[in-house]
Design a protein around this motif. Structure first.
Motif, PDB file in Angstrom:
ATOM      1  N   TRP A  67       8.532  13.428  -7.076  1.00  0.00           N
ATOM      2  CA  TRP A  67       8.140  12.018  -7.158  1.00  0.00           C
ATOM      3  C   TRP A  67       6.731  11.990  -6.578  1.00  0.00           C
ATOM      4  O   TRP A  67       6.560  12.076  -5.365  1.00  0.00           O
ATOM      5  CB  TRP A  67       9.063  11.145  -6.323  1.00  0.00           C
ATOM      6  N   SER A  68       5.721  11.913  -7.410  1.00  0.00           N
ATOM      7  CA  SER A  68       4.330  12.106  -6.967  1.00  0.00           C
ATOM      8  C   SER A  68       3.538  10.808  -7.013  1.00  0.00           C
ATOM      9  O   SER A  68       3.780   9.940  -7.846  1.00  0.00           O
ATOM     10  CB  SER A  68       3.639  13.144  -7.850  1.00  0.00           C
ATOM     11  N   THR A  69       2.560  10.725  -6.132  1.00  0.00           N
ATOM     12  CA  THR A  69       1.733   9.521  -6.034  1.00  0.00           C
ATOM     13  C   THR A  69       0.576   9.552  -7.026  1.00  0.00           C
ATOM     14  O   THR A  69      -0.045  10.596  -7.242  1.00  0.00           O
ATOM     15  CB  THR A  69       1.140   9.376  -4.622  1.00  0.00           C
ATOM     16  N   LEU A  70       0.312   8.408  -7.628  1.00  0.00           N
ATOM     17  CA  LEU A  70      -0.941   8.201  -8.346  1.00  0.00           C
ATOM     18  C   LEU A  70      -1.974   7.801  -7.296  1.00  0.00           C
ATOM     19  O   LEU A  70      -3.089   8.267  -7.295  1.00  0.00           O
ATOM     20  CB  LEU A  70      -0.786   7.122  -9.415  1.00  0.00           C
ATOM     21  N   SER A  71      -1.524   6.931  -6.370  1.00  0.00           N
ATOM     22  CA  SER A  71      -2.325   6.556  -5.197  1.00  0.00           C
ATOM     23  C   SER A  71      -1.348   6.137  -4.094  1.00  0.00           C
ATOM     24  O   SER A  71      -0.207   5.765  -4.372  1.00  0.00           O
ATOM     25  CB  SER A  71      -3.278   5.407  -5.522  1.00  0.00           C
ATOM     26  N   LYS A  72      -1.828   6.185  -2.874  1.00  0.00           N
ATOM     27  CA  LYS A  72      -0.999   5.802  -1.738  1.00  0.00           C
ATOM     28  C   LYS A  72      -0.564   4.334  -1.845  1.00  0.00           C
ATOM     29  O   LYS A  72       0.556   3.981  -1.509  1.00  0.00           O
ATOM     30  CB  LYS A  72      -1.792   6.033  -0.449  1.00  0.00           C
ATOM     31  N   GLU A  73      -1.453   3.492  -2.367  1.00  0.00           N
ATOM     32  CA  GLU A  73      -1.199   2.059  -2.458  1.00  0.00           C
ATOM     33  C   GLU A  73      -0.143   1.706  -3.516  1.00  0.00           C
ATOM     34  O   GLU A  73       0.497   0.666  -3.422  1.00  0.00           O
ATOM     35  CB  GLU A  73      -2.499   1.301  -2.787  1.00  0.00           C
ATOM     36  N   LYS A 101       3.774  -6.790  -6.728  1.00  0.00           N
ATOM     37  CA  LYS A 101       2.995  -5.560  -6.570  1.00  0.00           C
ATOM     38  C   LYS A 101       3.196  -4.637  -7.772  1.00  0.00           C
ATOM     39  O   LYS A 101       4.281  -4.542  -8.322  1.00  0.00           O
ATOM     40  CB  LYS A 101       3.425  -4.842  -5.283  1.00  0.00           C
ATOM     41  N   THR A 102       2.122  -3.956  -8.142  1.00  0.00           N
ATOM     42  CA  THR A 102       2.185  -2.960  -9.210  1.00  0.00           C
ATOM     43  C   THR A 102       2.408  -1.588  -8.588  1.00  0.00           C
ATOM     44  O   THR A 102       1.731  -1.215  -7.627  1.00  0.00           O
ATOM     45  CB  THR A 102       0.889  -2.951 -10.045  1.00  0.00           C
ATOM     46  N   TYR A 126       5.395  12.478 -16.489  1.00  0.00           N
ATOM     47  CA  TYR A 126       5.587  11.112 -16.986  1.00  0.00           C
ATOM     48  C   TYR A 126       5.097  10.144 -15.917  1.00  0.00           C
ATOM     49  O   TYR A 126       5.485  10.259 -14.753  1.00  0.00           O
ATOM     50  CB  TYR A 126       7.080  10.900 -17.249  1.00  0.00           C
ATOM     51  N   LEU A 127       4.262   9.197 -16.308  1.00  0.00           N
ATOM     52  CA  LEU A 127       3.765   8.190 -15.371  1.00  0.00           C
ATOM     53  C   LEU A 127       4.561   6.901 -15.558  1.00  0.00           C
ATOM     54  O   LEU A 127       4.515   6.286 -16.620  1.00  0.00           O
ATOM     55  CB  LEU A 127       2.275   7.930 -15.591  1.00  0.00           C
ATOM     56  N   LEU A 128       5.295   6.508 -14.526  1.00  0.00           N
ATOM     57  CA  LEU A 128       6.081   5.280 -14.530  1.00  0.00           C
ATOM     58  C   LEU A 128       5.262   4.199 -13.829  1.00  0.00           C
ATOM     59  O   LEU A 128       4.914   4.344 -12.656  1.00  0.00           O
ATOM     60  CB  LEU A 128       7.414   5.493 -13.800  1.00  0.00           C
ATOM     61  N   VAL A 129       4.954   3.123 -14.563  1.00  0.00           N
ATOM     62  CA  VAL A 129       4.191   2.001 -14.011  1.00  0.00           C
ATOM     63  C   VAL A 129       4.982   0.721 -14.273  1.00  0.00           C
ATOM     64  O   VAL A 129       5.462   0.505 -15.392  1.00  0.00           O
ATOM     65  CB  VAL A 129       2.796   1.893 -14.650  1.00  0.00           C
ATOM     66  N   PHE A 130       5.110  -0.112 -13.243  1.00  0.00           N
ATOM     67  CA  PHE A 130       5.792  -1.395 -13.378  1.00  0.00           C
ATOM     68  C   PHE A 130       5.270  -2.345 -12.310  1.00  0.00           C
ATOM     69  O   PHE A 130       4.612  -1.923 -11.358  1.00  0.00           O
ATOM     70  CB  PHE A 130       7.315  -1.242 -13.268  1.00  0.00           C
ATOM     71  N   LYS A 131       5.573  -3.632 -12.475  1.00  0.00           N
ATOM     72  CA  LYS A 131       5.163  -4.640 -11.497  1.00  0.00           C
ATOM     73  C   LYS A 131       6.365  -5.495 -11.132  1.00  0.00           C
ATOM     74  O   LYS A 131       7.162  -5.856 -11.988  1.00  0.00           O
ATOM     75  CB  LYS A 131       4.053  -5.528 -12.064  1.00  0.00           C
ATOM     76  N   THR A 132       6.471  -5.829  -9.840  1.00  0.00           N
ATOM     77  CA  THR A 132       7.537  -6.718  -9.373  1.00  0.00           C
ATOM     78  C   THR A 132       7.086  -8.173  -9.491  1.00  0.00           C
ATOM     79  O   THR A 132       5.896  -8.480  -9.414  1.00  0.00           O
ATOM     80  CB  THR A 132       7.910  -6.406  -7.916  1.00  0.00           C
ATOM     81  N   ARG A 133       8.065  -9.044  -9.684  1.00  0.00           N
ATOM     82  CA  ARG A 133       7.741 -10.473  -9.785  1.00  0.00           C
ATOM     83  C   ARG A 133       7.508 -11.051  -8.388  1.00  0.00           C
ATOM     84  O   ARG A 133       7.943 -10.485  -7.392  1.00  0.00           O
ATOM     85  CB  ARG A 133       8.826 -11.228 -10.541  1.00  0.00           C
ATOM     86  N   GLU A 134       6.855 -12.193  -8.367  1.00  0.00           N
ATOM     87  CA  GLU A 134       6.560 -12.901  -7.099  1.00  0.00           C
ATOM     88  C   GLU A 134       7.824 -13.405  -6.452  1.00  0.00           C
ATOM     89  O   GLU A 134       8.788 -13.711  -7.068  1.00  0.00           O
ATOM     90  CB  GLU A 134       5.604 -14.053  -7.347  1.00  0.00           C
TER      91      GLU A 134
END
Length: 134
Positions: A67-73, A101-102, A126-134
């Protein structure tokens, strides 16, 4: 002459392509991600989701993951150790997500390739990208 050379080149390409296609088997190809929870590209993920799950096309080696980071943030806070579920194809990472947050997480990467099938073959990154709702 050019037409003859093009025809020969096309014939060689077709022969090579069909010979190569005959060598491909499910057993021979690397595992790939076939499903994620949350779904890749989702923009309305419930921030109370307690685990990210990734399902592969093959049975995987337990205790082996990247499980690798694209960035720490953009990497989620983890709340426990990763594990495989009973199906031996689905990996779960316990997390605590924040609202609005993305997130971006590499499932294997160019550098880290420890998601491996039962025979030790690394999964395709595989790059998994998602965003949580407010």
């Amino acid at each position: 002459m050019r037409g003859t050379m093009a025809t020969v080149a096309l014939g060689v390409a077709l022969l090579w392509g069909s010979a190569y296609a005959q060598e491909i088997t499910l057993d021979a190809v690397p595992p790939v991600v076939v499903e994620t929870v949350p779904k890749a590209g989702s923009g309305d993920v419930d921030p109370s989701l307690a685990a990210i799950r990734v399902t592969f096309s093959k049975d995987m080696q337990d205790g082996s993951w990247s499980w690798s980071t694209l960035s720490k943030e953009t990497f989620p806070e983890t709340t426990g150790s990763p594990k495989y579920l009973e199906d031996e194809r689905t990996a779960a990472l316990p997390v605590r997500l924040e609202a609005g947050k993305t997130y971006a997480i590499w499932i294997n990467s160019q550098r880290f390739r420890n998601f491996k099938d039962a025979k030790g073959q690394p999964a395709v990154p595989y790059l998994l990208v998602f965003k949580t709702r407010e």
